[in-house]
Write an enzyme that holds these catalytic residues in place. Structure first.
Site, mmCIF file in Angstrom:
data_model
loop_
_atom_site.group_PDB
_atom_site.id
_atom_site.type_symbol
_atom_site.label_atom_id
_atom_site.label_comp_id
_atom_site.label_asym_id
_atom_site.label_seq_id
_atom_site.Cartn_x
_atom_site.Cartn_y
_atom_site.Cartn_z
ATOM 1 N N HIS A 1 -11.563 -1.627 7.174
ATOM 2 C CA HIS A 1 -9.997 -2.057 6.906
ATOM 3 C C HIS A 1 -8.737 -0.927 8.180
ATOM 4 O O HIS A 1 -8.926 -1.908 7.981
ATOM 5 C CB HIS A 1 -9.962 -1.092 5.141
ATOM 6 C CG HIS A 1 -8.907 -1.230 5.116
ATOM 7 N ND1 HIS A 1 -8.184 -0.222 4.210
ATOM 8 C CD2 HIS A 1 -6.942 -1.293 5.597
ATOM 9 C CE1 HIS A 1 -6.479 -0.748 3.631
ATOM 10 N NE2 HIS A 1 -6.401 -1.719 4.234
ATOM 11 N N HIS B 1 -0.712 4.035 8.485
ATOM 12 C CA HIS B 1 -1.710 4.096 8.236
ATOM 13 C C HIS B 1 -1.520 2.918 9.386
ATOM 14 O O HIS B 1 -0.492 1.743 9.068
ATOM 15 C CB HIS B 1 -1.322 3.222 6.905
ATOM 16 C CG HIS B 1 -2.477 1.924 6.438
ATOM 17 N ND1 HIS B 1 -3.589 2.290 6.372
ATOM 18 C CD2 HIS B 1 -2.327 0.938 5.933
ATOM 19 C CE1 HIS B 1 -4.439 1.034 5.694
ATOM 20 N NE2 HIS B 1 -4.088 0.167 5.930
ATOM 21 N N HIS C 1 -4.480 -0.162 11.265
ATOM 22 C CA HIS C 1 -5.540 -1.165 11.698
ATOM 23 C C HIS C 1 -6.406 -1.461 12.812
ATOM 24 O O HIS C 1 -6.711 -2.741 13.034
ATOM 25 C CB HIS C 1 -5.802 -2.934 10.533
ATOM 26 C CG HIS C 1 -4.840 -2.838 9.291
ATOM 27 N ND1 HIS C 1 -5.361 -3.728 8.344
ATOM 28 C CD2 HIS C 1 -4.548 -1.743 8.710
ATOM 29 C CE1 HIS C 1 -5.137 -3.333 7.564
ATOM 30 N NE2 HIS C 1 -4.415 -2.256 7.010
ATOM 31 N N GLU D 1 0.669 -1.435 0.002
ATOM 32 C CA GLU D 1 0.072 -0.401 0.229
ATOM 33 C C GLU D 1 0.588 1.592 0.180
ATOM 34 O O GLU D 1 0.546 1.971 0.617
ATOM 35 C CB GLU D 1 -0.579 -0.435 1.027
ATOM 36 C CG GLU D 1 -1.765 -0.849 1.013
ATOM 37 C CD GLU D 1 -3.111 -0.876 2.167
ATOM 38 O OE1 GLU D 1 -4.305 -0.441 1.698
ATOM 39 O OE2 GLU D 1 -2.432 -1.101 3.043
#
Length: 240
Positions: A172, A104, A106, A85
């Protein structure tokens, strides 16, 4: 690898461990990046002995260009690979001049709250002033639960994000962007805290109610020295 970037590699590695310690990046998923110059960024890459964010070292942080190529000779030697990603990071950096760092993660509570239809709202006051102020401005949602592995998908995410510091990624996780690694991580922690509280309130049979406007107006800005510097020292100290 260049010695002058060593402190920044250490900063990102420590930030990855903070995310894991806070439960925002359990297992082997998630990454953090930092803009170095107009064309390059430092980012946590996957190595040949991947163990997850909780065990990130400076060796795992590599210098790449915005197209995912080595930003200097040897940066992807030793079996290291850019995260799938990477476009999630590079598209934010391409389109947001105000951003230097991208996180980023989760967080399960963030994913669960969003799937339950709960927006991130300013439901608390002095309990978490930076988190409340962030929520007051709105936390948008990118509605696709996809792996953001190309520029087209990343552009969709950035469009959903707009000029906000955090965007939720449905089913996500989240993306947090700021002028520094510390603030980007602390924003993610704040959003996760609000999501967790929201789930607890609703589970207890309560109703989510935004803090009254007059109370929001009374919340002071304690300054970056407290909100960022002191808070970051605490996060690192928690790692032991």
């Amino acid at each position: 690898m260049s010695a002058e970037l060593a402190p920044l590699r250490e900063l990102i590695a420590g930030a990855c461990r903070v995310l894991a310690a806070r439960g925002l990046a359990d297992g082997i998923l998630g990454h953090i990046s930092l803009r170095v110059d107009r064309h390059r960024l430092l980012v946590r890459c996957r190595g040949p002995e991947e163990r997850g964010l909780a065990f990130t070292t400076a060796e795992d942080v590599r210098l790449l260009d915005l197209d995912g190529q080595p930003g200097a000779p040897g940066e992807l030697d030793g079996g290291y690979q850019a995260p799938n990603e990477l476009p999630l990071h590079t598209e934010v950096l391409r389109r947001r001049n105000d951003v230097a760092a991208v996180v980023h993660a989760h967080p399960p509570d963030v994913v669960a709250a969003d799937l339950a239809g709960m927006a991130i709202r300013p439901i608390v006051g002095a309990f978490d002033i930076p988190g409340t102020r962030l929520a007051q401005g709105g936390v948008p949602v990118y509605p696709r639960g996809v792996l953001i592995r190309n520029r087209a998908l990343a552009a969709e995410m950035v469009a959903s994000m707009g000029d906000r510091p955090v965007v939720l990624l449905r089913a996500h996780g989240l993306t947090s962007a700021a002028d520094g690694v510390e603030r980007a991580v602390l924003q993610a922690v704040g959003v996760d805290r609000l999501a967790g509280l929201s789930l607890r309130v609703v589970s207890a049979g309560g109703t989510l109610v935004d803090l009254p406007r007059e109370d929001l107006a009374e919340l002071p800005d304690l300054g970056s020295g407290f909100n960022t510097s002191t808070a970051w020292r605490h996060e690192l100290a928690r790692l032991g």
